[in-house]
Motif scaffolding. Structure first.
Motif, PDB file in Angstrom:
ATOM      1  N   MET A 155       0.841  -1.194   0.000  1.00  0.00           N
ATOM      2  CA  MET A 155       0.000   0.000   0.000  1.00  0.00           C
ATOM      3  C   MET A 155       0.879   1.247   0.000  1.00  0.00           C
ATOM      4  SD  MET A 155      -2.947   1.221   2.743  1.00  0.00           S
ATOM      5  CE  MET A 155      -4.077  -0.086   2.293  1.00  0.00           C
ATOM      6  N   ASP A 156       0.420   2.310  -0.648  1.00  0.00           N
ATOM      7  CA  ASP A 156       1.137   3.572  -0.709  1.00  0.00           C
ATOM      8  C   ASP A 156       1.251   4.200   0.677  1.00  0.00           C
ATOM      9  OD1 ASP A 156       0.633   6.797  -1.090  1.00  0.00           O
ATOM     10  OD2 ASP A 156       2.053   5.959  -2.530  1.00  0.00           O
ATOM     11  N   PHE A 157       2.393   4.889   0.919  1.00  0.00           N
ATOM     12  CA  PHE A 157       2.672   5.554   2.192  1.00  0.00           C
ATOM     13  C   PHE A 157       1.530   6.484   2.598  1.00  0.00           C
ATOM     14  CE2 PHE A 157       4.401   9.452   4.131  1.00  0.00           C
ATOM     15  CZ  PHE A 157       4.949   8.944   5.293  1.00  0.00           C
ATOM     16  N   ARG A 158       1.113   7.349   1.696  1.00  0.00           N
ATOM     17  CA  ARG A 158       0.068   8.322   2.017  1.00  0.00           C
ATOM     18  C   ARG A 158      -1.288   7.654   2.203  1.00  0.00           C
ATOM     19  NH1 ARG A 158       3.008  10.883  -2.155  1.00  0.00           N
ATOM     20  NH2 ARG A 158       1.419  10.320  -3.682  1.00  0.00           N
ATOM     21  N   LEU A 159      -1.584   6.673   1.344  1.00  0.00           N
ATOM     22  CA  LEU A 159      -2.875   5.984   1.440  1.00  0.00           C
ATOM     23  C   LEU A 159      -3.014   5.237   2.766  1.00  0.00           C
ATOM     24  CD1 LEU A 159      -3.347   4.546  -2.169  1.00  0.00           C
ATOM     25  CD2 LEU A 159      -4.505   6.504  -1.125  1.00  0.00           C
ATOM     26  N   LEU A 160      -1.905   4.632   3.228  1.00  0.00           N
ATOM     27  CA  LEU A 160      -1.963   3.886   4.485  1.00  0.00           C
ATOM     28  C   LEU A 160      -2.279   4.821   5.644  1.00  0.00           C
ATOM     29  CD1 LEU A 160      -1.631   1.371   6.179  1.00  0.00           C
ATOM     30  CD2 LEU A 160       0.850   1.771   6.214  1.00  0.00           C
ATOM     31  N   ILE A 161      -1.647   5.984   5.679  1.00  0.00           N
ATOM     32  CA  ILE A 161      -1.893   6.928   6.773  1.00  0.00           C
ATOM     33  C   ILE A 161      -3.342   7.398   6.739  1.00  0.00           C
ATOM     34  CG2 ILE A 161      -1.313   9.205   7.692  1.00  0.00           C
ATOM     35  CD1 ILE A 161       1.547   8.757   6.767  1.00  0.00           C
ATOM     36  N   ARG A 192       6.833   7.830  16.060  1.00  0.00           N
ATOM     37  CA  ARG A 192       5.721   8.536  16.711  1.00  0.00           C
ATOM     38  C   ARG A 192       4.412   8.307  15.962  1.00  0.00           C
ATOM     39  NH1 ARG A 192       7.483  12.512  20.366  1.00  0.00           N
ATOM     40  NH2 ARG A 192       9.736  12.839  20.384  1.00  0.00           N
ATOM     41  N   MET A 193       4.473   8.354  14.628  1.00  0.00           N
ATOM     42  CA  MET A 193       3.263   8.166  13.822  1.00  0.00           C
ATOM     43  C   MET A 193       2.765   6.721  13.912  1.00  0.00           C
ATOM     44  SD  MET A 193       4.376  10.479  10.507  1.00  0.00           S
ATOM     45  CE  MET A 193       2.915  10.186   9.535  1.00  0.00           C
ATOM     46  N   GLU A 194       3.693   5.760  13.887  1.00  0.00           N
ATOM     47  CA  GLU A 194       3.298   4.349  13.968  1.00  0.00           C
ATOM     48  C   GLU A 194       2.644   4.035  15.308  1.00  0.00           C
ATOM     49  OE1 GLU A 194       6.822   2.716  10.992  1.00  0.00           O
ATOM     50  OE2 GLU A 194       7.104   2.724  13.169  1.00  0.00           O
ATOM     51  N   THR A 195       3.184   4.631  16.373  1.00  0.00           N
ATOM     52  CA  THR A 195       2.569   4.426  17.697  1.00  0.00           C
ATOM     53  C   THR A 195       1.164   4.991  17.730  1.00  0.00           C
ATOM     54  OG1 THR A 195       4.731   4.509  18.788  1.00  0.00           O
ATOM     55  CG2 THR A 195       2.796   4.910  20.160  1.00  0.00           C
ATOM     56  N   PHE A 196       0.999   6.205  17.211  1.00  0.00           N
ATOM     57  CA  PHE A 196      -0.322   6.842  17.219  1.00  0.00           C
ATOM     58  C   PHE A 196      -1.311   6.087  16.330  1.00  0.00           C
ATOM     59  CE2 PHE A 196      -3.402   9.846  15.421  1.00  0.00           C
ATOM     60  CZ  PHE A 196      -3.960  10.354  16.584  1.00  0.00           C
ATOM     61  N   LEU A 197      -0.859   5.629  15.148  1.00  0.00           N
ATOM     62  CA  LEU A 197      -1.739   4.950  14.195  1.00  0.00           C
ATOM     63  C   LEU A 197      -1.866   3.449  14.478  1.00  0.00           C
ATOM     64  CD1 LEU A 197      -0.504   6.710  10.929  1.00  0.00           C
ATOM     65  CD2 LEU A 197      -2.636   7.156  12.163  1.00  0.00           C
ATOM     66  N   ARG A 198      -1.140   2.976  15.506  1.00  0.00           N
ATOM     67  CA  ARG A 198      -1.158   1.550  15.885  1.00  0.00           C
ATOM     68  C   ARG A 198      -0.757   0.656  14.710  1.00  0.00           C
ATOM     69  NH1 ARG A 198      -7.137   1.785  18.723  1.00  0.00           N
ATOM     70  NH2 ARG A 198      -6.744   3.641  20.000  1.00  0.00           N
ATOM     71  N   LEU A 199       0.380   0.996  14.133  1.00  0.00           N
ATOM     72  CA  LEU A 199       0.929   0.231  13.017  1.00  0.00           C
ATOM     73  C   LEU A 199       2.170  -0.528  13.478  1.00  0.00           C
ATOM     74  CD1 LEU A 199       0.701   2.913  10.182  1.00  0.00           C
ATOM     75  CD2 LEU A 199      -0.606   0.783  10.297  1.00  0.00           C
ATOM     76  N   PRO A 200       2.512  -1.628  12.807  1.00  0.00           N
ATOM     77  CA  PRO A 200       3.731  -2.366  13.169  1.00  0.00           C
ATOM     78  C   PRO A 200       4.956  -1.474  13.044  1.00  0.00           C
ATOM     79  CG  PRO A 200       2.369  -3.634  11.641  1.00  0.00           C
ATOM     80  CD  PRO A 200       1.765  -2.265  11.703  1.00  0.00           C
ATOM     81  N   ALA A 201       5.896  -1.661  13.927  1.00  0.00           N
ATOM     82  CA  ALA A 201       7.126  -0.862  13.900  1.00  0.00           C
ATOM     83  C   ALA A 201       7.848  -1.052  12.570  1.00  0.00           C
ATOM     84  CB  ALA A 201       8.040  -1.260  15.060  1.00  0.00           C
ATOM     85  N   GLY A 202       8.242   0.049  11.958  1.00  0.00           N
ATOM     86  CA  GLY A 202       8.976  -0.003  10.696  1.00  0.00           C
ATOM     87  C   GLY A 202       8.115  -0.002   9.454  1.00  0.00           C
ATOM     88  N   LYS A 203       6.785  -0.102   9.604  1.00  0.00           N
ATOM     89  CA  LYS A 203       5.899  -0.168   8.447  1.00  0.00           C
ATOM     90  C   LYS A 203       5.961   1.111   7.618  1.00  0.00           C
ATOM     91  CE  LYS A 203       2.535  -1.934   5.930  1.00  0.00           C
ATOM     92  NZ  LYS A 203       2.737  -3.146   5.100  1.00  0.00           N
ATOM     93  N   LEU A 204       5.782   2.250   8.253  1.00  0.00           N
ATOM     94  CA  LEU A 204       5.794   3.527   7.529  1.00  0.00           C
ATOM     95  C   LEU A 204       7.179   3.821   6.961  1.00  0.00           C
ATOM     96  CD1 LEU A 204       3.596   5.869   9.752  1.00  0.00           C
ATOM     97  CD2 LEU A 204       3.004   4.825   7.569  1.00  0.00           C
ATOM     98  N   THR A 220       9.420   1.709   5.919  1.00  0.00           N
ATOM     99  CA  THR A 220       9.640   0.873   4.732  1.00  0.00           C
ATOM    100  C   THR A 220       8.938   1.463   3.515  1.00  0.00           C
ATOM    101  OG1 THR A 220       9.819  -1.111   6.108  1.00  0.00           O
ATOM    102  CG2 THR A 220       9.336  -1.438   3.770  1.00  0.00           C
ATOM    103  N   LEU A 221       7.679   1.886   3.690  1.00  0.00           N
ATOM    104  CA  LEU A 221       6.937   2.479   2.585  1.00  0.00           C
ATOM    105  C   LEU A 221       7.548   3.805   2.153  1.00  0.00           C
ATOM    106  CD1 LEU A 221       3.249   1.737   3.684  1.00  0.00           C
ATOM    107  CD2 LEU A 221       4.563   0.604   1.877  1.00  0.00           C
ATOM    108  N   ALA A 222       8.048   4.570   3.133  1.00  0.00           N
ATOM    109  CA  ALA A 222       8.679   5.854   2.814  1.00  0.00           C
ATOM    110  C   ALA A 222       9.952   5.632   1.994  1.00  0.00           C
ATOM    111  CB  ALA A 222       8.995   6.612   4.093  1.00  0.00           C
ATOM    112  N   ASP A 223      10.753   4.633   2.368  1.00  0.00           N
ATOM    113  CA  ASP A 223      11.970   4.320   1.613  1.00  0.00           C
ATOM    114  C   ASP A 223      11.633   3.964   0.163  1.00  0.00           C
ATOM    115  OD1 ASP A 223      14.221   4.760   3.126  1.00  0.00           O
ATOM    116  OD2 ASP A 223      14.100   2.844   4.167  1.00  0.00           O
ATOM    117  N   LEU A 224      10.586   3.180  -0.025  1.00  0.00           N
ATOM    118  CA  LEU A 224      10.176   2.778  -1.370  1.00  0.00           C
ATOM    119  C   LEU A 224       9.752   3.995  -2.190  1.00  0.00           C
ATOM    120  CD1 LEU A 224       9.603   0.492  -3.357  1.00  0.00           C
ATOM    121  CD2 LEU A 224       7.324   0.274  -2.358  1.00  0.00           C
ATOM    122  N   GLN A 225       8.989   4.881  -1.571  1.00  0.00           N
ATOM    123  CA  GLN A 225       8.533   6.075  -2.277  1.00  0.00           C
ATOM    124  C   GLN A 225       9.712   6.982  -2.631  1.00  0.00           C
ATOM    125  OE1 GLN A 225       5.021   8.005  -0.689  1.00  0.00           O
ATOM    126  NE2 GLN A 225       5.776  10.022  -1.283  1.00  0.00           N
TER     127      GLN A 225
END
Length: 292
Positions: free
Chosen positions: A1-7, A53-65, A67-72
């Motif tokens: 999934m795209d970085f922005r779409l996931l958020i 900070r964003m992953e904690t707030f959004l309750r996402l697995p650590a490193g998820k955002l 990884t997507l940011a690196d790809l983008q």
């Protein structure tokens, strides 16, 4: 999934707003909005704490955002490499020349004008950027430092965090006049370059970046001659009772001690270590030195 779409998807699932995410990440709502609309590229994961900070707030697995940011970022870099580099803003060049040693300013100015954004101008600008980025990256995790810089530039703490994040993404091809006003101008006191060896010396503002001047050299040197270690020092290091909890810095000090005739014993190094640690052997800084 795209970085922005996931958020966006997680914000909808949690029934929360961009301003709440901004508060959790300690940035401005405007910055989050620009990330989600693609007006701002996601920052390099290794340079910031925003993803954790964003992953904690959004309750996402650590490193998820991250990884997507690196790809983008990788995809954006492929597109960017096809574009030729553009010269620096005139304001950037003027600031860089104003900070250099007086006796070289005229010569360097002529060189920069003769070959706009040539090898020498890129080298100087890149090294200045590297040093200032290192300071700002360390400052990103220092609230006191961020508050100080924010106050000096008449900005809020959250605005300053955003500006630092954006500056850490800047490269030598995209450094702006605003980057200079906010970071290079206040942080760099002066710089000098040896045009024979291309060695550089960069002096930082001690109020904002305490420490010694930074030096960079680009000249080939012969490897340092290997010095035989004193037998007494070897015995000292191998004896746990004598060595005790000696630190690497203390051992390096002992290793640099030189002797011409007599050879020191392991006991000598033990006593030298105790002398080094005894506060009675060293005077404290005077009031004038402390104020300086």
């Amino acid at each position: 999934m795209d970085f922005r779409l996931l958020i966006r998807h997680r914000l909808r699932e949690l029934g929360t707003e961009q301003r709440d995410l901004a508060a959790a990440a300690q940035v401005t709502e405007s910055y989050i909005s620009q990330l989600l609309t693609g007006k701002k590229a996601p920052p390099v994961p290794g340079r910031t704490d925003i993803y954790e900070r964003m992953e904690t707030f959004l309750r996402l697995p650590a490193g998820k955002l991250a990884t997507l940011a690196d790809l983008q970022r990788a995809n954006a870099l492929k597109r960017k490499l096809a574009d030729p580099p553009t010269p620096l803003f005139r304001e950037v060049r003027e600031l860089i020349l104003r900070k250099c040693e007086r006796d070289k300013e005229q010569h360097l100015s002529a060189t920069f004008e003769k070959e706009p954004f040539g090898a020498l101008e890129r080298l100087v600008t890149q090294k200045l950027l590297d040093v200032v980025k290192r300071v700002t990256k360390e400052g990103l995790n220092d609230e006191t430092w961020l508050h100080l810089v924010a106050r000096l530039t008449d900005r809020s703490y959250e605005q300053m965090r955003v500006i630092v994040l954006e500056f850490l993404e800047t490269d030598v091809f995209n450094v702006s006049a605003e980057n200079c006003v906010t970071f290079l101008d206040p942080l760099i006191e002066s710089w000098d370059i040896d045009l024979a060896t291309f060695g550089m010396k960069i002096v930082l503002n001690r109020r904002l970046a305490p420490g010694h001047p930074k030096r960079f050299e680009f000249v080939e040197r012969e490897p340092a001659a290997q010095v035989d270690e004193e037998p007494g020092l070897q015995a000292f290091l191998q004896d746990p009772f004598l060595r005790g909890d000696a630190t690497a810095e203390e051992i390096e000090f002992l290793r640099k001690l030189k002797f011409t005739r007599k050879r020191p014993t392991s006991l000598y190094y033990y006593r030298e270590l105790q002398s080094l640690r005894d506060p009675l052997h060293f005077r404290g800084a005077s009031t004038a030195e402390q104020m300086a």
